[in-house]
Write an enzyme that holds these catalytic residues in place. Sequence first.
Site, PDB file in Angstrom:
ATOM      1  N   GLN A 289      31.402  18.587  -6.196  1.00 19.19           N
ATOM      2  CA  GLN A 289      31.848  17.249  -5.799  1.00 19.19           C
ATOM      3  C   GLN A 289      32.664  17.304  -4.515  1.00 19.19           C
ATOM      4  OE1 GLN A 289      31.827  18.473  -8.872  1.00 19.19           O
ATOM      5  NE2 GLN A 289      31.536  16.897 -10.441  1.00 19.19           N
TER       6      GLN A 289
ATOM      7  N   HIS B 292      22.021  26.518 -10.602  1.00 18.34           N
ATOM      8  CA  HIS B 292      22.861  27.499 -11.268  1.00 18.34           C
ATOM      9  C   HIS B 292      22.316  28.923 -11.108  1.00 18.34           C
ATOM     10  CE1 HIS B 292      25.116  24.267 -13.068  1.00 18.34           C
ATOM     11  NE2 HIS B 292      24.037  23.781 -13.641  1.00 18.34           N
TER      12      HIS B 292
ATOM     13  N   THR C  45      -3.987  -5.162   0.677  1.00 18.31           N
ATOM     14  CA  THR C  45      -3.325  -3.882   0.927  1.00 18.31           C
ATOM     15  C   THR C  45      -4.203  -2.972   1.781  1.00 18.31           C
ATOM     16  OG1 THR C  45      -4.150  -2.810  -1.097  1.00 18.31           O
ATOM     17  CG2 THR C  45      -2.078  -4.055  -1.252  1.00 18.31           C
TER      18      THR C  45
ATOM     19  N   LYS D  50       0.855  -1.182   0.000  1.00 22.51           N
ATOM     20  CA  LYS D  50       0.000   0.000   0.000  1.00 22.51           C
ATOM     21  C   LYS D  50       0.891   1.232   0.000  1.00 22.51           C
ATOM     22  CE  LYS D  50      -4.481   0.911   0.251  1.00 22.51           C
ATOM     23  NZ  LYS D  50      -5.428   0.301  -0.700  1.00 22.51           N
TER      24      LYS D  50
ATOM     25  N   ARG E 239      31.671  32.423  -7.372  1.00 21.90           N
ATOM     26  CA  ARG E 239      30.333  32.162  -7.898  1.00 21.90           C
ATOM     27  C   ARG E 239      29.381  31.845  -6.750  1.00 21.90           C
ATOM     28  NH1 ARG E 239      29.999  25.911 -10.253  1.00 21.90           N
ATOM     29  NH2 ARG E 239      30.844  24.890  -8.383  1.00 21.90           N
TER      30      ARG E 239
END
Length: 286
Positions: A212, A240, A57, A12, A169
């Site tokens: 990263q 971005h 279910t 379910k 940035r």
Amino acid sequence: MAIVLGENRYGKAETRLVRVTRDGETHTLADFNVSIALSGDLAATHLTGDNSGVLPTDSMKNTVYAFAKEHGVGEPEEFALRLARHFVETQTQIRAARVGIEAFGWERLGPHSFKRQGDHTRTAEVTVTVEQSQVVSGISGMVLLNSTNSEFHGFPRDKYTTLPETTDRILATAVDARWRHLHDPADWGKSYAGVVEALTRAFVETHSLSLQQTLFAMGSRVLSEQAEIAEIRLALPNKHHYLVDLSPFELTNDNEVFIAGDRPYGLIEGTVTRDDVPPAITEWYP
């Protein structure tokens, strides 16, 4: 060529549960989205339509609500473990139960008044088999942003590369993290809060040369501070922000005015793990 039945499960999905705990005039609110999946000796229903091993279910949905009344809910990991163990222990044909919970936060405004917290969702996924159990906690949609201390340069270029290198940035992401537990902590809520705090502080304190690098710093901080965590998987979309060209208006843009991009976006994914942890009992997802 033989045709055979492969892995299968049923359950379910997305049972919505709101549990109000009343302590006099002061109330506590739990808001869960519960999904249950069972697997085991279920070949007969697929191959012949024999449903003698298929717990409806609808019964799973009812169990969620009955358990919420009889036992309360507590932390999402606790409630998921209670449900999963129930199905494995009471249904002899079931070898494994997976219970996933999305927990939606509410900020207290008064003894019985609340405001929905919409910036992120807490998650828990529990898998219980006849032999053992596995708990994976998580968070999704936690948006973080550094307006500086982020760079990206030194990358390879080909004939299709137009991206300029930068030493300053905006770095923004919506953290989707899942972490597998080595053992049950004494306090699930405290453990969750500790992981979220470690993720956030690592993002804030890392001078990023790439998303990263930031991902690894975040995962490493969690494992160094939370002994109960075996490994953590992170999926970090790069939200971005593009510098607006103001030169047509004879204005200089000193990293002040940006367009917040929607899509496409970079997606950075990775697992940070201890080198001596036992393997997972079943696949789990970021």
